[in-house]
Design an enzyme around this catalytic site. Sequence first.
Site, short mmCIF file in Angstrom:
data_model
loop_
_atom_site.label_atom_id
_atom_site.label_comp_id
_atom_site.label_asym_id
_atom_site.label_seq_id
_atom_site.Cartn_x
_atom_site.Cartn_y
_atom_site.Cartn_z
N VAL A 111 7.12 -20.20 -11.13
CA VAL A 111 8.05 -21.34 -11.02
C VAL A 111 7.51 -22.62 -11.63
CG1 VAL A 111 9.27 -20.44 -9.00
CG2 VAL A 111 7.28 -21.96 -8.67
N TYR A 127 1.45 -30.81 1.10
CA TYR A 127 2.62 -30.05 1.52
C TYR A 127 3.74 -31.00 1.96
CZ TYR A 127 5.22 -26.13 3.60
OH TYR A 127 6.18 -25.18 3.89
N LYS A 140 7.39 -31.15 0.09
CA LYS A 140 8.60 -30.72 0.81
C LYS A 140 9.56 -31.89 1.06
CE LYS A 140 7.89 -26.31 1.04
NZ LYS A 140 8.80 -25.37 0.37
#
Length: 250
Positions: free
Chosen positions: A65, A156, A160
């Site tokens: 990705v 993270y 996110k």
Amino acid sequence: MTGRLQDKVALISGGASGLGEAQAKLYAAEGARVTIGDIQHEKGAAVVAAIEAAGGAAQYVALDVTSAESWAKAVEATTSAYGKLTTLVNNAGIFHPGGIVDETLAGWERMIAINQTGVFLGMKTASDALLASGNAAIVNISSLYGLIGSPNAISYHASKAAVRLMGKAGALEFARRGIRVNTIFPGQIKTPILADITPEQDAAIKAAIPMGDTGDPIDIAYASLFLVSDEAKYVTGAEIWVDGGWYAGQ
Ligand code: NAD
């Protein structure tokens, strides 16, 4: 199953494991033709085999990705095999702990590349095919950690939280153009991504969750199924947390 995704063609990143695998299997069981894109080739092939054994239609493609070229190949493989693309799930993601003091620049860049840039590239590369289908949906998988902070996961959280706003921005960009964009925020779900969590950490997390337990991948898959089905035809820019009540207490 009731064919809730009949005539849908889905590309699911990170579909070889965990939440992506559960979504791929449920989508296929509901009539969608599914491309699983991942970097775990054997596991991806095994998911395809399981879907086919159950009577569904699926294929595996290698997809990193972080690469626009890889995304272009995955989209092309999907439209070649199934004639169109109606559904994109940006699900691939990684987690590693680390606060501001401990996280390295390399760790930060890897997290952002996969969890954040990967979602941007997925939406960007798939958008032509999704627009061409005339009735499309994107689901992005963020995290409860995209909504709330904690002391030991700086990269993270950043990645996110970005996914959250990319979902809103995408929903508005495509609102009158036939693509709905929605975001799911899983709480703590039993998948391999939690492999490094100690039993003590696991127990502490469960104690903090109002419903008293972590979730199962199918819990995310059912929310995702609704969002990409035509039952959700008036739902865009929405945020669904699937977390055993965790966010309600924040
Ligand atoms: P998982 O590790 O089982 O699955 C993640 C998948 O992403 C794997 O198959 C992995 O190979 C794939 N992947 C990793 N890097 C990739 C890349 N560069 N290109 C393509 N694929 C790649 O974990 P999971 O729990 O199923 O995670 C799925 C998503 O859910 C992730 O975005 C994760 O951040 C999110 N999430 C999970 C939880 C949880 O508790 N399990 C909670 C919140 C959010």
